[in-house]
Design an enzyme around this catalytic site. Structure first.
Site, PDB file in Angstrom:
ATOM      1  N   TYR A 124     -15.161  16.684 -16.147  1.00 44.23           N
ATOM      2  CA  TYR A 124     -15.502  15.231 -16.595  1.00 44.23           C
ATOM      3  C   TYR A 124     -16.396  15.222 -15.629  1.00 44.23           C
ATOM      4  O   TYR A 124     -16.919  16.328 -14.364  1.00 44.23           O
ATOM      5  CB  TYR A 124     -14.583  14.509 -16.574  1.00 44.23           C
ATOM      6  CG  TYR A 124     -14.921  13.388 -16.297  1.00 44.23           C
ATOM      7  CD1 TYR A 124     -15.430  12.062 -16.914  1.00 44.23           C
ATOM      8  CD2 TYR A 124     -14.437  12.591 -15.025  1.00 44.23           C
ATOM      9  CE1 TYR A 124     -16.052  10.753 -16.838  1.00 44.23           C
ATOM     10  CE2 TYR A 124     -15.134  11.317 -14.560  1.00 44.23           C
ATOM     11  CZ  TYR A 124     -15.445  10.822 -15.774  1.00 44.23           C
ATOM     12  OH  TYR A 124     -15.954   9.523 -15.046  1.00 44.23           O
ATOM     13  N   ARG A 173       0.782  -1.210  -0.058  1.00 43.43           N
ATOM     14  CA  ARG A 173      -0.234  -0.050  -0.017  1.00 43.43           C
ATOM     15  C   ARG A 173       1.009   1.473   0.224  1.00 43.43           C
ATOM     16  O   ARG A 173       0.709   2.350  -0.651  1.00 43.43           O
ATOM     17  CB  ARG A 173      -1.367   0.120   1.648  1.00 43.43           C
ATOM     18  CG  ARG A 173      -1.479   1.313   1.284  1.00 43.43           C
ATOM     19  CD  ARG A 173      -2.918   1.486   2.394  1.00 43.43           C
ATOM     20  NE  ARG A 173      -3.478   0.547   3.112  1.00 43.43           N
ATOM     21  CZ  ARG A 173      -2.035   0.530   4.700  1.00 43.43           C
ATOM     22  NH1 ARG A 173      -1.774   2.207   4.551  1.00 43.43           N
ATOM     23  NH2 ARG A 173      -2.361  -0.148   5.707  1.00 43.43           N
ATOM     24  N   LYS A 180      -6.625   6.821 -19.347  1.00 44.31           N
ATOM     25  CA  LYS A 180      -7.258   7.488 -21.266  1.00 44.31           C
ATOM     26  C   LYS A 180      -5.897   6.797 -21.603  1.00 44.31           C
ATOM     27  O   LYS A 180      -5.328   5.614 -22.030  1.00 44.31           O
ATOM     28  CB  LYS A 180      -7.165   8.283 -21.028  1.00 44.31           C
ATOM     29  CG  LYS A 180      -8.383   8.805 -20.041  1.00 44.31           C
ATOM     30  CD  LYS A 180      -9.825   7.462 -20.137  1.00 44.31           C
ATOM     31  CE  LYS A 180     -11.180   8.058 -19.049  1.00 44.31           C
ATOM     32  NZ  LYS A 180     -11.758   7.023 -18.871  1.00 44.31           N
ATOM     33  N   ASP A 193      -5.664  19.745 -15.351  1.00 45.37           N
ATOM     34  CA  ASP A 193      -6.206  18.169 -15.430  1.00 45.37           C
ATOM     35  C   ASP A 193      -5.864  17.930 -17.604  1.00 45.37           C
ATOM     36  O   ASP A 193      -6.196  18.732 -18.852  1.00 45.37           O
ATOM     37  CB  ASP A 193      -7.556  17.447 -16.192  1.00 45.37           C
ATOM     38  CG  ASP A 193      -7.959  16.438 -16.146  1.00 45.37           C
ATOM     39  OD1 ASP A 193      -7.307  15.931 -16.996  1.00 45.37           O
ATOM     40  OD2 ASP A 193      -9.333  15.851 -15.819  1.00 45.37           O
TER      41      ASP A 193
HETATM   42  C1  LIG Z   1     -10.604  14.316 -18.514  1.00 46.94           C
HETATM   43  C2  LIG Z   1     -11.009  13.705 -17.236  1.00 46.94           C
HETATM   44  N1  LIG Z   1      -9.914  13.463 -15.940  1.00 46.94           N
HETATM   45  C3  LIG Z   1     -10.842  12.751 -14.968  1.00 46.94           C
HETATM   46  C4  LIG Z   1     -11.611  11.291 -15.551  1.00 46.94           C
HETATM   47  C5  LIG Z   1     -11.811  10.626 -14.414  1.00 46.94           C
HETATM   48  O1  LIG Z   1     -10.429   9.056 -14.682  1.00 46.94           O
HETATM   49  P1  LIG Z   1     -10.894   7.907 -14.157  1.00 46.94           P
HETATM   50  O2  LIG Z   1     -11.960   6.913 -15.095  1.00 46.94           O
HETATM   51  O3  LIG Z   1      -9.769   7.322 -14.318  1.00 46.94           O
HETATM   52  O4  LIG Z   1     -11.130   7.770 -12.777  1.00 46.94           O
HETATM   53  C6  LIG Z   1     -11.842  11.110 -16.813  1.00 46.94           C
HETATM   54  C7  LIG Z   1     -13.002   9.566 -16.924  1.00 46.94           C
HETATM   55  O5  LIG Z   1     -13.160   9.989 -17.951  1.00 46.94           O
HETATM   56  C8  LIG Z   1     -12.013  12.188 -17.827  1.00 46.94           C
HETATM   57  O6  LIG Z   1     -11.924  11.912 -18.834  1.00 46.94           O
END
Ligand SMILES: Cc1ncc(COP(=O)(O)O)c(C=O)c1O
Length: 380
Positions: free
Chosen positions: A99, A47, A196, A171
């Site tokens: 998101y 962990r 992604k 992000d």
């Molecule tokens: C731009 C963006 N940030 C954060 C996230 C969150 O990521 P996760 O699905 O890996 O938790 C996503 C998920 O689609 C996203 O598109």
């Protein structure tokens, strides 16, 4: 070293104990102590840390130009850790088209812990400034926004944040450090859904937080090992493997994204295309300045929910699924999928209509992607 070399070699040195060129998966939860009070290789419990996590974190920190990176079980786990840097009573200004999961985390969970959030159009620095309060401690930006593809000027946000002693978080999921380097533009923290493009093969979830300040790094590591959402060995291994091809994948994603966007833009059945690589995009010039390429995320409006339903039920190569950034083209309806947790009136206000389709253009042969879209458009 260049980006592609770093992506392949940093954090990926041969395993010191065996010489294995690819770091093995350390599928163990615990590590034997050499003697009381002394661990063998700096690891005691998975962990807290393990070799696969450490390797991946080193690669990501290098590629983003950060001091440290920490990897989490998902993008949301990493983003949650970033908001835990704040204290009750603190206020955050966020991009309004974040998101949907970030919208849900902030408005339905973190508000109950005394944090305050304002969602504004961060593509206009004056609007961001207007949203500032005496207790504003963070600006949280997604650029391009998901799925409306609006661009925020990262340097302008960094200036605002620095003048007001706030932290700028970006992000960078949609573009990756190959196409955009937020830290070079002044961001203090970068987050990603590793699920992604960084992984790129749609076979593991993950998230990362990249830090530039030692204090933030120390606190994020404390949160990671205390709350226990650090990424597991197998998922680190898969993500490390994916990252090695990031440069070539992004080049192809970029080329395919541009070709598909231009094709859709010229198609009579498509009402409007949202893609920063098109010259009519309102932030085209800013995107050219701040990004190395427009990327492979785009959205387009088909005019009605019925048209969208018929279209999405006919696509074959473009897979109807949540998520993005994989080698395969993924298509979705944000209003009913990724952004369903956002109230309809909010979605309508910020441009996520019920007929807006999001496409993550993959790296299949682009003629095949376009042919697939064209045959599905015949049904509307
Ligand atoms: C731009 C963006 N940030 C954060 C996230 C969150 O990521 P996760 O699905 O890996 O938790 C996503 C998920 O689609 C996203 O598109």
């Amino acid at each position: 070293m260049g980006f592609a070399t770093n992506a392949i070699h940093v954090g990926q040195e041969p395993d010191p104990s065996t010489g294995a060129v690819v770091l093995p998966i350390y599928q163990t939860s615990t590590y034997q102590y050499e003697e009381l009070g002394k661990s063998r290789g700096g690891y005691d419990y998975a962990r807290t840390n393990h070799p696969n996590r450490k390797a991946l974190e080193r690669t990501i920190a290098k590629l983003e130009g950060g001091l440290n990176a920490y990897v989490f079980t998902s993008g949301m786990a990493g983003i949650d850790a970033v908001f835990r840097l704040l204290r009750p009573g603190d206020h955050v200004v966020l991009s309004e088209a974040v998101y949907g999961g970030v919208y849900r985390l902030t408005t339905q969970l973190l508000v109950h812990f005394g944090l305050e959030f304002s969602f504004v159009d961060t593509s206009d620095p004056a609007v961001v400034l207007g949203a500032f309060r005496p207790n504003t401690k963070m600006i949280y930006v997604e650029t391009p926004t998901n799925p409306t593809m609006r661009i925020t000027d990262i340097s302008a946000m960094a200036k605002l944040a620095n003048e007001r002693h706030a932290t700028l978080v970006v992000d960078n999921t949609f573009l990756t450090p190959y196409l955009q380097k937020p830290i070079d533009l002044g961001a203090h923290i970068v987050v990603h859904s590793l699920t992604k493009y960084l992984n790129g093969h749609s076979d593991a979830t993950g998230g990362t937080v990249v830090l530039t300040r030692p204090d933030d790094a120390e606190r994020i590591y404390f949160i990671q090992r205390s709350a226990g959402a650090g990424l597991a060995p197998m998922d680190c291994f898969l993500t490390s493997r994916g990252i090695k091809t990031l440069a070539v994948r992004m080049l192809q994603h970029n080329a395919n994204g541009l070709a598909v966007a231009r094709h859709l833009d010229a198609h009579p059945k498509v009402r409007k295309v949202f893609y920063p690589g098109l010259v009519h995009h309102p932030h085209h010039e800013l995107a050219r300045k701040q990004q190395k390429g427009p990327g492979a995320m785009l959205s387009f409006d088909l005019g009605s929910e019925e048209a969208v339903r018929r279209f999405l039920n006919q696509v074959k190569i473009c897979t109807l699924a949540e998520s993005l950034g994989g080698v395969e083209s993924l298509i979705s309806l944000p209003a009913q999928m990724t952004h369903s947790s956002m109230p309809k009136e909010v979605r309508d206000r910020i441009g996520i209509s019920d007929s807006l389709v999001r496409l993550s253009v993959g790296i299949e042969d682009v003629e095949d992607i376009i042919a697939d879209i064209d045959q599905a458009l015949l049904y509307i």
